[in-house]
Scaffold this active site. Structure first.
Site, PDB file in Angstrom:
ATOM      1  N   ARG A  24       0.706  -1.393   0.111  1.00  0.00           N
ATOM      2  CA  ARG A  24       0.012  -0.030   0.139  1.00  0.00           C
ATOM      3  C   ARG A  24       0.813   1.236   0.041  1.00  0.00           C
ATOM      4  NH1 ARG A  24      -2.708  -2.891   4.503  1.00  0.00           N
ATOM      5  NH2 ARG A  24      -4.544  -4.104   3.519  1.00  0.00           N
ATOM      6  N   GLU A  37       5.098 -19.496   1.120  1.00  0.00           N
ATOM      7  CA  GLU A  37       4.398 -20.256   1.954  1.00  0.00           C
ATOM      8  C   GLU A  37       4.396 -21.643   1.837  1.00  0.00           C
ATOM      9  OE1 GLU A  37       2.001 -22.138   4.439  1.00  0.00           O
ATOM     10  OE2 GLU A  37       2.437 -19.832   4.655  1.00  0.00           O
ATOM     11  N   SER A  43      -3.438 -16.627   4.408  1.00  0.00           N
ATOM     12  CA  SER A  43      -4.325 -15.542   5.042  1.00  0.00           C
ATOM     13  C   SER A  43      -5.471 -16.133   5.507  1.00  0.00           C
ATOM     14  CB  SER A  43      -4.572 -14.726   4.026  1.00  0.00           C
ATOM     15  OG  SER A  43      -3.629 -13.760   3.426  1.00  0.00           O
ATOM     16  N   CYS A  47      -7.568 -19.692  14.318  1.00  0.00           N
ATOM     17  CA  CYS A  47      -8.479 -19.747  15.378  1.00  0.00           C
ATOM     18  C   CYS A  47      -9.881 -20.267  14.947  1.00  0.00           C
ATOM     19  CB  CYS A  47      -8.825 -18.304  15.854  1.00  0.00           C
ATOM     20  SG  CYS A  47      -6.993 -17.340  16.347  1.00  0.00           S
ATOM     21  N   VAL A  84      11.308 -22.225   3.018  1.00  0.00           N
ATOM     22  CA  VAL A  84      12.610 -21.709   3.140  1.00  0.00           C
ATOM     23  C   VAL A  84      13.160 -22.646   3.963  1.00  0.00           C
ATOM     24  CG1 VAL A  84      13.875 -19.652   3.875  1.00  0.00           C
ATOM     25  CG2 VAL A  84      11.775 -19.294   2.588  1.00  0.00           C
ATOM     26  N   ASP A 303       3.172 -15.659  15.711  1.00  0.00           N
ATOM     27  CA  ASP A 303       3.450 -16.576  16.685  1.00  0.00           C
ATOM     28  C   ASP A 303       4.902 -16.982  16.745  1.00  0.00           C
ATOM     29  OD1 ASP A 303       0.857 -16.436  16.525  1.00  0.00           O
ATOM     30  OD2 ASP A 303       0.592 -18.435  15.827  1.00  0.00           O
ATOM     31  N   ASN A 325      -1.884 -10.115  13.311  1.00  0.00           N
ATOM     32  CA  ASN A 325      -2.127  -8.901  12.428  1.00  0.00           C
ATOM     33  C   ASN A 325      -1.558  -7.626  12.422  1.00  0.00           C
ATOM     34  OD1 ASN A 325      -4.172 -10.051  10.234  1.00  0.00           O
ATOM     35  ND2 ASN A 325      -4.542 -11.178  11.881  1.00  0.00           N
ATOM     36  N   TYR A 446     -25.525   0.477  31.260  1.00  0.00           N
ATOM     37  CA  TYR A 446     -26.328  -0.258  31.752  1.00  0.00           C
ATOM     38  C   TYR A 446     -27.895  -0.145  31.180  1.00  0.00           C
ATOM     39  CZ  TYR A 446     -30.129  -0.973  34.900  1.00  0.00           C
ATOM     40  OH  TYR A 446     -31.591  -1.463  35.766  1.00  0.00           O
TER      41      TYR A 446
END
Length: 474
Positions: A24, A37, A43, A47, A84, A303, A325, A446
């Site tokens: 970007r 990859e 992507s 989770c 890699v 991670d 992220n 509340y």
């Protein structure tokens, strides 16, 4: 002008967020981006895998935020099924292996991003590599588990470990119609909670029909004539979680499938091989800009790194997509000529098992002791809505505050009816360094369908202030 060369190792959250943000900020004439990859997917939400396995998410592809072609359309040279295998720091290049063709090659870089993620802990025990034994970290792992469930001739599942992944996979197996046994080395499930709060999780799991065996360490996986898992052998563990004498306290649990939910550890073999700095938990060490310490042209995120715990004041390893992220966004900004920092975390996490919600942020009692903090605690029981409003259900909140100063140190919540997300209030208070007395004045929303007049977090804060006063500190 020759474009700078950015190489990204890892095509999931941190790696591709970094690549996308850098793109970007700089076009292909200024910055060429090559990403590697080793798996089949990029992507995606790791989770969400337990919820896909359990059937809450219908299709695997629903977990994929952006496929390879979408990245390539943004002028990112994403090479799938390419691993890699070596980093040449001095020569500024990486060696890669095409996992389909077996071909190897070198690719040069001016800037490198390491986003190699984490790998499931898989103890070196007999039978751990048997058919029917599964770790769950990637979409490939999730697909392998689903295929294994289809092949299983019986309906008995053993989940090894009772942390976040363990309890989520126990729920998934239950929804798949399996009889579920969870083997837990600790005193109670969810070791990220104090044992008194973990006991609430244990009771709820029992009520759901999940058998939880605490103080139980796996010693071997037994297989049948076909080489597939048929049972899990265990021994009793001591207070430290280590296995006691096998011959005196062993047990065997029949299993048609075994899911490993023991946790994950940073995937840093490449970094270790070239002497990049690692922390006490095996993760890469970075500065606030996510640049690897001592290396101006290498960044790391996700991670595979350790981050600063803002409450304890030391690094820790937390494998969460939220952090990955953010790391990627910050790395991409810095690589692309902008500026960003990641100051650290307070350790917020939420999970669930069926309708029981589990949340924590900050320090547990043992964490506070380990860094030399004196503290007081308070535990309250309340409801998530006004008690008279239909659907109000119990919620337990435990709060920990520093002795003398009253600074909030941690909060744990177990309950139903929207219990988990209440921990966000505590996470903000921790980040701001608030005292529990300051928290009692928070202007929280509340209305009877959403909260009692006194929100459970505020009730816990008031009780903690009282505990501090009784201790002579407030």
């Amino acid at each position: 002008m020759t474009a700078e060369r950015l190489v990204v190792i890892g095509g999931d959250a941190a790696g591709m967020s970094a690549a996308s943000q850098a793109r970007r900020l700089k076009g292909p004439d200024e910055l060429s981006i090559t990403a590697f990859e080793r798996g089949h997917f990029t992507s995606y939400s790791a989770c969400g895998i337990p919820y896909w396995v359990g059937g809450d998410v219908e299709r695997r592809d629903d977990l994929i935020a952006r496929g390879p072609e979408e990245h390539r359309a943004r002028d990112i040279d994403l090479r799938m099924r390419t691993e890699v295998t070596e980093i040449d720091v001095a020569g500024q290049r990486v060696r890669t292996l095409d996992r389909d063709s077996g071909e190897t090659s070198w690719t040069g870089f001016d800037k490198l991003v390491i986003a190699t993620g984490a790998r499931p802990v898989r103890p070196a025990l007999p039978g751990m590599d048997a058919a029917g034994v599964h770790g769950v970290q990637t979409l490939d792992d999730g697909q392998a588990l689903l295929d294994s469930l289809d092949r299983a001739t019986g309906r008995r599942a053993v989940v090894v470990g009772a942390g976040y992944i363990g309890v989520e996979m126990a729920e998934a197996m239950l929804k798949r119609g399996f009889e579920v046994t969870v083997l837990n080395r600790g005193e109670q499930p969810m070791a990220t909670l104090d044992p008194d709060m973990g006991r609430l999780v244990h009771d709820a799991m029992d009520g759901l029909g999940i058998t939880t065996v605490n103080r139980s360490g796996v010693t071997a996986i037994r297989t049948g004539p076909d080489g597939r898992v048929c049972a899990v052998e265990t021994a009793r563990t001591g207070p430290d979680g280590r296995v006691c004498a096998v011959e005196t306290a062993g047990a065997s649990y029949p299993a048609d499938v075994v899911v490993l939910g023991i946790g994950v550890e940073p995937e840093t073999a490449l970094a270790r091989a070239v002497g990049l700095p690692l922390g006490p938990h095996g993760g890469l060490l970075t500065d606030l800009s996510m640049r690897v310490v001592g290396h101006d042209n290498i960044w790391a995120g996700g991670d595979c790194v350790e981050v600063l715990d803002l409450v304890a004041g030391r690094t820790r390893h937390i494998a969460l997509g939220t952090h990955a992220n953010k790391h990627g966004q910050i790395i991409g900004s810095n690589v692309g000529g902008g500026y960003g920092t990641f100051p650290g975390v307070v350790g917020t996490a939420v999970s669930k098992v069926c309708d029981l919600e589990i949340a924590r942020t900050g320090l547990r009692e043992k964490d506070a002791r380990s860094v030399g903090l004196r503290f007081v605690t308070a535990t309250i029981e309340s409801t998530g809505r006004a008690g008279y409003y239909p659907g109000a259900r119990p919620m337990t909140v435990k709060m920990i505050a520093e002795y003398r100063t009253g600074r909030l140190l941690g909060v744990q919540i177990v309950g139903r009816d929207g219990a988990a997300k209440r921990v966000d209030v505590a996470a903000v208070a921790l980040t701001a360094g608030m005292t529990v007395e300051q928290m009692t004045s928070l202007d929280l929303g509340y209305a009877p369908p959403f909260s009692p007049v006194w929100d459970p977090v505020l009730v816990a804060a008031r009780k903690t202030v009282t505990a501090l006063r009784r201790a002579g500190t407030a």
